[in-house]
Design a protein around this motif. Sequence first.
Motif, short mmCIF file in Angstrom:
data_model
loop_
_atom_site.label_atom_id
_atom_site.label_comp_id
_atom_site.label_asym_id
_atom_site.label_seq_id
_atom_site.Cartn_x
_atom_site.Cartn_y
_atom_site.Cartn_z
N LEU A 194 -9.07 -10.25 4.95
CA LEU A 194 -10.32 -10.94 4.68
C LEU A 194 -11.27 -9.89 4.12
CD1 LEU A 194 -11.92 -13.63 4.94
CD2 LEU A 194 -12.66 -12.82 7.18
N ALA A 239 -10.08 -14.33 0.99
CA ALA A 239 -8.98 -14.37 1.93
C ALA A 239 -7.67 -14.33 1.16
CB ALA A 239 -9.05 -15.64 2.77
N VAL A 285 -13.07 -18.00 0.84
CA VAL A 285 -12.85 -18.87 2.00
C VAL A 285 -13.35 -20.29 1.68
CG1 VAL A 285 -13.54 -19.28 4.41
CG2 VAL A 285 -12.84 -16.99 3.67
#
Length: 88
Positions: free
Chosen positions: A82, A28, A39
């Motif tokens: 992402l 991310a 993440v």
Amino acid sequence: MDQQYLDGNALAGPLAEIFAADITTADARCGGCGRTGPVATLRVYGRAPGLVARCPGCDEVLLRFVRGPDAAWLDLRGMVHLRIALPS
């Protein structure tokens, strides 16, 4: 911020209901400071009505997740992107 937090691995179960891939291993990029990382390294707070994940670099909110009885809400507006690795 003095609240206790979990690492981004706390998102694995809730996000598994939405994504087929393990999102905790996805990278991310923070829209606030530009930090990029898995993440799993985000700081997750669970005292709100749902889960809130913040950047460990600048504390910007990157992800909000709320699960209701028949729907889930996922807000990713704090992320620039992402990146999800896919098998070859």
